[in-house]
Write a protein that holds these residues in place. Structure first.
Motif, PDB file in Angstrom:
ATOM      1  N   ALA A 404       0.757  -1.004   0.031  1.00 51.18           N
ATOM      2  CA  ALA A 404       0.065  -0.068   0.005  1.00 51.18           C
ATOM      3  C   ALA A 404       0.843   1.224   0.069  1.00 51.18           C
ATOM      4  N   LEU A 405       1.993   1.260   0.821  1.00 54.85           N
ATOM      5  CA  LEU A 405       2.759   2.343   0.782  1.00 54.85           C
ATOM      6  C   LEU A 405       3.611   2.675  -0.554  1.00 54.85           C
ATOM      7  N   VAL A 406       3.720   1.476  -1.129  1.00 59.15           N
ATOM      8  CA  VAL A 406       4.651   1.799  -2.411  1.00 59.15           C
ATOM      9  C   VAL A 406       3.653   2.274  -3.588  1.00 59.15           C
ATOM     10  N   LEU A 407       2.400   1.437  -3.757  1.00 60.29           N
ATOM     11  CA  LEU A 407       1.619   1.545  -4.718  1.00 60.29           C
ATOM     12  C   LEU A 407       0.781   3.142  -4.738  1.00 60.29           C
ATOM     13  N   LEU A 408       0.684   3.356  -3.486  1.00 58.16           N
ATOM     14  CA  LEU A 408      -0.125   4.896  -3.358  1.00 58.16           C
ATOM     15  C   LEU A 408       0.635   5.865  -2.463  1.00 58.16           C
ATOM     16  N   PRO A 409       1.787   6.444  -3.308  1.00 55.00           N
ATOM     17  CA  PRO A 409       2.622   7.250  -2.705  1.00 55.00           C
ATOM     18  C   PRO A 409       2.017   8.625  -2.271  1.00 55.00           C
ATOM     19  N   THR A 410       2.405   8.874  -0.904  1.00 58.44           N
ATOM     20  CA  THR A 410       2.072  10.202  -0.405  1.00 58.44           C
ATOM     21  C   THR A 410       3.004  10.440   0.708  1.00 58.44           C
ATOM     22  N   PRO A 411       3.171  11.865   0.997  1.00 57.00           N
ATOM     23  CA  PRO A 411       4.154  11.906   2.330  1.00 57.00           C
ATOM     24  C   PRO A 411       3.697  11.537   3.398  1.00 57.00           C
ATOM     25  N   ARG A 412       2.590  11.247   3.594  1.00 55.24           N
ATOM     26  CA  ARG A 412       1.647  10.912   4.945  1.00 55.24           C
ATOM     27  C   ARG A 412       1.856   9.392   5.055  1.00 55.24           C
ATOM     28  N   TRP A 413       2.245   8.768   6.172  1.00 63.94           N
ATOM     29  CA  TRP A 413       2.194   7.259   6.111  1.00 63.94           C
ATOM     30  C   TRP A 413       1.727   6.828   7.538  1.00 63.94           C
ATOM     31  N   GLY A 414       1.639   7.980   8.498  1.00 60.27           N
ATOM     32  CA  GLY A 414       1.096   7.238   9.732  1.00 60.27           C
ATOM     33  C   GLY A 414      -0.068   6.647   9.902  1.00 60.27           C
ATOM     34  N   ALA A 415      -1.036   7.372   9.408  1.00 57.50           N
ATOM     35  CA  ALA A 415      -2.516   6.846   9.294  1.00 57.50           C
ATOM     36  C   ALA A 415      -2.555   5.388   8.699  1.00 57.50           C
ATOM     37  N   ALA A 416      -1.921   5.476   7.656  1.00 53.65           N
ATOM     38  CA  ALA A 416      -1.896   3.978   6.826  1.00 53.65           C
ATOM     39  C   ALA A 416      -1.242   3.114   7.732  1.00 53.65           C
TER      40      ALA A 416
END
Length: 942
Positions: A404-416
């Motif tokens: 999920a982190l790789v396929l949907l890049p965005t600066p925010r990762w905490g909630a994911a």
């Protein structure tokens, strides 16, 4: 292993006579268990992977959609609106180098806290108004309207314009005219010639001012946003003036060495620095911090620091703060729909994980009971079960989160990561927690605990719905947990209630079916009313999963359907129908156009109209009120009003009354004129001074020709008005409803030989064309409005698209999990059902009847979930609809309140029920026959 008293039990590693054995080493527990049931381990790992992947993906998808919508909304407002505008007074002695130094300091200071972009940066000095060019022979639109000239020094001018004649201006010398360059297009319009000494009037002391034109340039891209706040450099622009004295104006550029001379002219001159903010780096989660930083540079401590570091009179402003405030309000209004879908998926996924844990527990109950009987402690057994889970769940959870982190890049990762961790913990602990209940389950108290829990859920649901209804729309900020949880709580409460009712209803149906001659229906319904152990209380989890999926999908689909209908209605009301034509004040619509346009394919009703905004309403007390006169063909106009749902009326009421020219004309009056009608017979006066006596045919709040009137209005039929007015009825509008192509309407309009503008109107049209405003080949002022185009413009919003996509992705995920819940239920009951079918097969039960039996067993729960979910979704819309503001998703301010609708709930409900039915049939056809054959061969010897 130890007993509850912590005493060691003999095992394979100890011999009672010789002591510890060294010739045998047992395999580890986890490896042994995984090898014993590899398929179950793989399926659990796959379930954990999918669940964690979806849990981590939804926050990332929502963040990406919110960021994209924010950046699109802000960037569409243009370069000027997204820039920091800094200025100071131009002083004697200012040089271009001084302005460059300030520019570097501003970029350094502001760039540390705000991301800036180099594209669009501009700085220099400019006059804040337009001085006059008083030379004889220059173009004037009136005797007193001399052309205007603004003077600007712009750093890097040569990068944006091309010198086509003459030379660049040099530094001004004392007593000599100020060197300037102007655009060749402006020079041609105004009549400026190369080398002209321009008379710029006098300063405040009477000293004459003049400038000399040293060259002409051509702007490389006149429509470049770079020129947005730099005057009129590309051409001569038309200024309508404050009192209607129109004049030409343009911008001339000077050299940086002339700043001191310009400052001494007595004109208002300011230094300016424009620093565009990089909108591609804006983030929805940092809006408050970005606004705080902007405010600090405008009026806060950073503003004082900038003034200290550069100039004391430095002033900073920006429109970006207001833009971000509006963007934030839009985002918060769209959040509920964006979150309700993922919340529904979370609910269904939780139920599925619990159901999988229950299935696993049922499969291994004998094993766990044996360990308990042999003295195994609860802690020891649960640790081993937890170890199995770590091996199966943890790799899938880590892989799902990383994917999920790789396929949907965005600066925010905490909630994911947090969502993925929560899903992983649930998948890991569900089975050990369910197994732990085997130690403490007390059948006599289980029913009471369930009843208390269900009552608690019901109370919480009622309280949540009551609080949401009490607060209404727009409460709080950000995600409102109560508003998001309320539909889910309604679904859970409905599921628990249905789980209580369904066995009773199905059992009653089974009793009725038992009185008939057939066996299949009775046996299927009887099995549906009991669980696999034969108790009259089937598991509520599958029913709950289906009902949550149906409820949340139906609720969200109703919201989206209401958005589509409200947007269509808003587009039609804005247009005045499906298509409308408006002409300028100098033109009229020919009769040939109205006949040709009325005959176009798709036109259901059309009327020509005279909309006169300069009419006057005269009450019986002779009080005059400015009003809009609308003269139409009543039958077609009534159909248009009925189609739009705006100002509906009976066309017969506007029919011409018998009598002579003095007979009052029946008319519809706006509601704000209603009080004035009781003072006597009203009249309407046209701009030419002609008066029409009227009589009241009805009161309406609005009318299609004036979607947002702002002024009182009067609507009357064309025939009686034409009979009583000495002046001809001027047709300046046309309205139609139906599936009409606006392109065809424009084509018909272009073929009519329309009146071309002259004078100021022609200049205005040429100004619009030079500014890049298209007219579709029509004379300026002739406009064709289309509801289709208006609706498309309202819908072209990334925030709306992101919210809709997120919801439908969540709906698909919820349907998938609900289907998985049904399949798990089938697998859970498969052994017992297979044994029953095998026994019935020995009693001549045909395969087709076996399939019918399984369908009869599965249909009641599926049908109950579909009907219950539809009812719960309808109840959620009815109870919570008033708390949702759909204006942001519509794209226009609407007062519509969510109301229950049949099709948005029926379609996903029927689709999910059909999907579940197909899954049951396929599972039976694929796995049922093989299992039955295996059961029938039980006991055979090779």
């Amino acid at each position: 292993m130890t007993t509850k008293g912590r005493t060691a039990l003999p095992d394979s590693r100890t011999d009672s006579r010789t002591g510890p054995r060294t010739d045998h080493r047992p395999a580890p527990w986890v490896r042994t268990r995984l090898r014993a049931s590899p398929l179950a381990a793989v399926l659990m790992a796959a379930l954990a992977f999918v669940t964690v992947f979806l849990a981590a993906s939804f926050p990332r998808f929502a963040d990406r959609g919110a960021d994209a919508a924010l950046r699109d909304f802000v960037s569409q407002r243009g370069l000027v609106a997204t820039s920091m505008q800094t200025s100071s007074r131009t002083r004697d002695g200012d040089t271009a180098a001084d302005l460059d130094t300030v520019q570097r300091k501003l970029v350094e200071s502001i760039g540390r806290k705000l991301p800036l972009t180099g594209a669009g940066q501009a700085h220099g000095a400019r006059t804040t108004g337009f001085g006059r060019m008083l030379n004889e022979g220059y173009a004037r639109l009136s005797e007193t309207a001399a052309p205007g000239l603004a003077l600007t020094y712009l750093a890097g001018l040569a990068d944006h314009v091309t010198l086509v004649e003459g030379t660049w201006p040099g530094p001004a010398t004392r007593g000599a005219p100020l060197p300037v360059v102007v655009s060749r297009q402006a020079a041609g319009t105004i009549g400026i010639k190369l080398g002209d000494v321009v008379d710029n009037g006098t300063d405040g002391t009477g000293r004459p001012l003049s400038s000399v034109v040293t060259g002409f340039y051509r702007v490389n891209d006149p429509l470049d946003p770079f020129w947005g706040d730099l005057g009129c450099p590309a051409r001569a622009c038309l200024d309508m003036g404050i009192r209607g004295d129109s004049f030409w104006k343009t911008t001339g550029f000077i050299d940086g060495g002339s700043l001191s001379t310009l400052a001494g002219w007595g004109w208002s001159v300011e230094n300016f620095w424009r620093l565009p903010v990089d909108t591609s780096t804006l983030r929805a989660d940092q809006l408050d911090r970005t606004r705080g930083t902007l405010n600090s540079f405008v009026t806060g401590p950073d503003s004082a620091a900038l003034a200290t570091a550069t100039r004391a009179d430095l002033h900073t402003s920006s429109l970006l703060t207001d833009l971000l405030t509006r963007a934030d309000a839009r985002y918060r209004a769209a959040v509920p729909l964006s979150v309700i879908g993922p919340a529904g998926v979370a609910g269904v996924a939780t139920v599925v994980l619990c159901l999988a844990a229950a299935l696993n527990t049922d499969r291994r109950t004998a094993e766990i009971r044996l360990l308990q009987a042999r003295g195994g402690s609860r802690g020891g057994v649960l640790r081993r079960l937890l170890g199995e889970g770590l091996v199966t769940v943890l790799p899938g959870a880590v892989l799902g989160t990383l994917l999920a982190l790789v396929l949907l890049p965005t600066p925010r990762w905490g909630a994911a990561v947090a969502a993925g961790l929560a899903a992983a913990l649930l998948a890991l602990l569900a089975f050990p927690a369910r197994a732990a209940l085997l130690w403490s389950r007390r059948p006599t108290a289980g029913g009471r605990r369930r009843l208390v829990g269900e009552l608690a859920v019901l109370v919480v649901t009622v309280a949540a719905v009551a609080e949401v209804r009490r607060r209404g729309v727009g409460h709080g900020s950000g995600v409102d947990p109560l508003l998001v949880a309320a539909p889910l709580l309604l679904a859970v409460a409905g599921g628990l209630l249905l789980a209580r009712i369904e066995p009773l209803l199905v059992g009653r149906l089974a009793s009725l079916a038992g009185r008939g001659r057939g066996l299949i229906g009775f046996l299927g319904l009887a099995r549906a009313a009991r669980d696999s152990s034969g108790r009259r209380r089937p598991s509520a989890l599958p029913l709950l999963a289906l009902l949550i999926a149906v409820t949340t999908t139906g609720f969200g689909a109703t919201v989206l359907d209401a958005v589509d209908h409200s947007r269509s209605r808003a587009g039609r009301i804005t247009t005045g129908g499906d298509v409308s034509v408006v002409v300028p004040e100098y033109g009229t619509l020919p009769e040939a156009f109205t006949k040709a346009a009325g005959g176009l394919p798709g036109v259901r009703a059309a009327t020509k109209a005279w909309v006169e905004p300069k009419a006057m309403f005269i009450g019986g007390d002779q009080d005059y009120t400015k009003a809009v006169l609308v003269v139409v063909e009543p039958t077609a106009y009534a159909e248009i009003a009925r189609t739009l749902g705006v100002g509906e009326f009976d066309p017969a009421k506007l029919a011409n009354a018998p009598g002579g020219a003095d007979t009052p004309v029946p008319a519809l009056f706006s509601r704000d004129l209603a009080k004035r009608l009781s003072t006597g017979a009203p009249k309407v006066r046209t701009p030419n001074g002609n008066e029409l006596r009227t009589t009241v045919a009805g009161i309406v709040g609005a009318t299609p020709a004036l979607p947002d009137p702002g002024l009182p209005f009067v609507v009357m039929a064309a025939a009686p008005a034409a009979e009583r007015l000495p002046e001809p009825v001027r047709v300046n509008s046309w309205f139609a409803v139906g599936d009409v192509d606006p392109g065809q309407v424009r084509t018909v309009l272009r073929e009519q030989g329309l009146t071309q503008p002259t004078g100021i109107a022609k200049l205005i049209s040429e100004e619009a064309a030079a500014a890049g405003r298209t007219t579709y080949g029509l004379p300026p002022g002739y406009t064709v409005h289309s509801s289709r185009e208006t609706i498309a413009a309202l819908a072209a919003d990334p925030l709306q698209h992101a919210s809709g996509r997120l919801f439908w992705y969540a709906a698909a995920g919820g349907a998938g999990f609900a289907l998985l819940a049904v399949l798990l239920t089938l697998f859970r009951a498969a052994p017992e059902r297979t044994a029953v079918l095998a026994r019935l097969r020995t009693m001549s039960l045909r395969p087709r009847q076996g399939l019918a039996l399984i369908i009869a067993e599965a249909v009641p729960q599926t049908l109950a979930a579909a009907v219950g979910g539809a009812l719960a979704a309808t109840a959620a819309v009815a109870l919570l609809g008033s708390a949702f503001d759909i204006s942001t998703l519509v794209g226009a301010r609407v007062g519509d309140v969510l109301a229950p609708a049949l099709m948005p709930v029926l379609l996903p409900t029927a689709g999910l029920a059909l999907l579940v039915g197909l899954a049951v049939v396929l599972e039976t056809l694929i796995a049922g026959r093989r299992q039955i054959a295996t059961e029938l061969r039980a006991g055979e010897r090779p």
